[in-house]
Design an enzyme around this catalytic site. Structure first.
Site: not given
Length: 557
Positions: A50, A123, A445, A471
């Protein structure tokens, strides 16, 4: 505005000779120090795709700043990969990192007395953190997102990291062999860039463009597209224009800007994490925003973008179709957008979308009169299980009701073990608690669990609720951010195995079918769990963090 409105205090006068001497030690000249000092907050890190390419972009940004008459000074902050840490103890660090990144950007900017700052993000948590820092400092600046990853190709089909998580569940269920899982793993992420669907990173990238902190059309250029270098260079010039014009983040971050941002999440079927992050940014900006506002705006906003995890396309496809600019034009034409809201370019949203271009034959962004769904993807549920609310993402494919027995777990690991050992049955409602901002700590998450449920073929029959998060890749009937969380004595702490849980999305209700008297009786016996971390950064965070319904920001006590 004086372009050196802050940095004069660190670079000018006899008393600053020692400071100038130290700047010169690293190569800055008198000419450099006579210009505005621009912080380049880089979230580059070598641990994930990312943010891996952000050094390249920061070099181009600095070239743009120099050409426009500024002196860039790059500094780094941290980042945590949600995708890599998912399902592990390390995932507790993810949301905590949002606060640390915000604090670190503020500290360096205030300490080094920069005149403006540009935040290069990639990210999930770096994006809202950059915005939170700008809002908190009200320092001239902007955000540039590093861009999406390209999709992988598995047996002729486009794939993303979501497919790998769901393949794990399919492997457990015997629907995919070990060698097939390995083949998918090897091709799912073909290079640098953030996860490719309308997961949290691309959702927050969209938000940054729609809220006005990023120029429209800049964030959605893919990470490895050569056009991204030009975009980065141009952003160096734009941040200098922002400084010279005196445009401040709080001039941009108005109530109308937040409503535009929420509308973009609803219209794209974006991540539920946007609720958490927008509440946090609003509190840093001093804008009144409540969790119920998301329901109101989602209710009046059609779902237009056919994006994963529930749809067919990835972020690259949306960019090629016309991008956020086209989406914004659709919403503006339908009077679902505040066109007068300012953007970092100095132009309004209405002025920016006037140049929107739609690629002929594109199928990613629907026409306003033919939406994928009449209302947006965000739904706020309340009831005796979530008095302060919880968040579900309903993108048009999910069922809208479920009633079933609770299967209660006091950690994500215990829930995952039950799923992978096939102890969860059709009709169950999985309850995962003590994973909230304070109780986790860090509000992990649950993609590992939700993806395993889908991968095992239970996505259409098993529901899940948690005081943790999901997520952006999560799909199915799942409610997160249940507030108050268990660690604060929320009703989720009282649920017992076998209690009947009822989801009713149409009525926006989440409840456990026991009386208030029984609920109070159980809570009188409740005792909070011992803190998982008695010292260190997690302990500090747990002591200072607010409820998810308030954005889970940290506040001085």
């Amino acid at each position: 505005m004086d372009p050196k409105h802050i940095s004069r205090g660190i670079t000018e006068g006899r008393d600053r000779a020692a400071a100038r001497a130290m700047f010169k030690a690293v190569g800055f000249t008198d000419a450099d120090l006579s210009r505005p000092l621009i912080g380049v907050a880089n979230t580059w890190i070598e641990t994930m795709p990312c943010n891996f390419h952000l050094r390249r972009l920061s070099a181009r940004i600095k070239e743009g700043i120099r050409e426009a008459g500024g002196t860039p000074m790059e500094f780094n902050t941290i980042a945590i990969s949600d995708g890599e840490t998912m399902g592990t103890e390390g995932m507790r660090a993810s949301l905590v990192s949002r606060e640390v990144i915000t604090d670190s950007i503020e500290l360096v900017c205030r300490g080094q007395m920069f005149d403006a700052v540009i935040c290069i993000v990639g990210c999930d948590k770096t994006i809202p953190a950059g915005a939170m820092a700008l809002a908190r400092m009200n320092l001239p600046g902007m955000v540039l997102y590093g861009g999406t990853i390209l999709p992988g190709n598995y047996r002729g089909d486009n794939v993303t990291i979501q497919h790998v998580f769901e393949a794990i569940g399919a492997n457990v269920a015997g629907k995919m062999s070990d060698s097939e899982l390995k083949q998918l793993e090897d091709v799912a992420c073909p290079g640098a860039g953030a996860c490719g669907g309308q997961y949290t990173a691309n959702t927050m990238s969209t938000v940054m463009e729609m809220i006005g902190l990023s120029p429209l059309g800049y964030n959605s250029v893919p990470a490895m597209d050569p056009e991204k270098d030009k975009v980065a260079f141009d952003c160096g010039k734009i941040v200098m224009n922002v400084l010279k014009s005196g445009l401040l983040p709080r001039d941009i971050l108005t109530r109308h800007a937040f409503e535009n941002a929420i509308g973009s999440v609803a219209a794209t079927g974006g991540s539920t994490n946007a609720v958490l992050h927008l509440l946090a940014i609003a509190r840093e900006a001093g804008v009144r925003l409540e969790i119920d506002d998301f329901q109101k705006i989602s209710q009046r906003t059609p779902l237009l973008a056919d994006l994963k995890p529930s749809g067919r396309f990835v972020a690259v496809d949306m960019h090629r179709a016309g991008g956020v600019r086209l989406l914004a034009k659709r919403l503006l034409d339908g009077k679902r957008l505040h066109g007068s809201a300012k953007t970092v370019t100095g132009r309004t949203i209405a002025e920016e979308v006037a140049s929107a271009h739609e690629t002929a034959g594109q199928e990613v962004i629907s026409a306003l009169d033919k939406p994928l769904k009449a209302t947006g993807g965000l739904v706020i549920l309340k009831g005796n299980l979530a008095p302060e609310g919880c968040v579900a993402k309903i993108s048009g494919h999910e069922r809208l009701e479920q009633r079933g027995p609770a299967r209660v777990f006091d950690s994500e690991e215990k829930a995952m073990a039950a799923v992978t050992s096939k102890k969860i049955k059709a009709g169950d409602v999985v309850v995962i608690r003590n994973e909230g901002p304070k109780g986790g700590p860090g509000m992990r998450e649950m993609l590992g669990v939700t993806a395993a449920i889908v991968g095992e073929g239970l996505g259409e029959s098993v529901a899940l609720l948690t005081d943790g998060r999901f997520s952006g890749a999560t799909r199915g009937l799942m409610a997160g951010h249940v507030s108050p969380e268990a660690a604060l004595g929320g009703p989720i702490a009282a649920v017992q195995n076998g209690d009947m849980i009822r989801f009713d999305v149409r009525k926006r209700v989440l409840e456990v079918e026991i009386s208030q008297q029984e609920l109070r009786k159980r809570m009188k016996k409740w005792k909070p769990q011992k803190p998982r971390y008695p010292a260190g950064v997690f302990a500090k965070y747990a002591a200072l963090v607010s409820s998810a319904s308030q954005g889970a920001i940290t506040r001085p006590r």
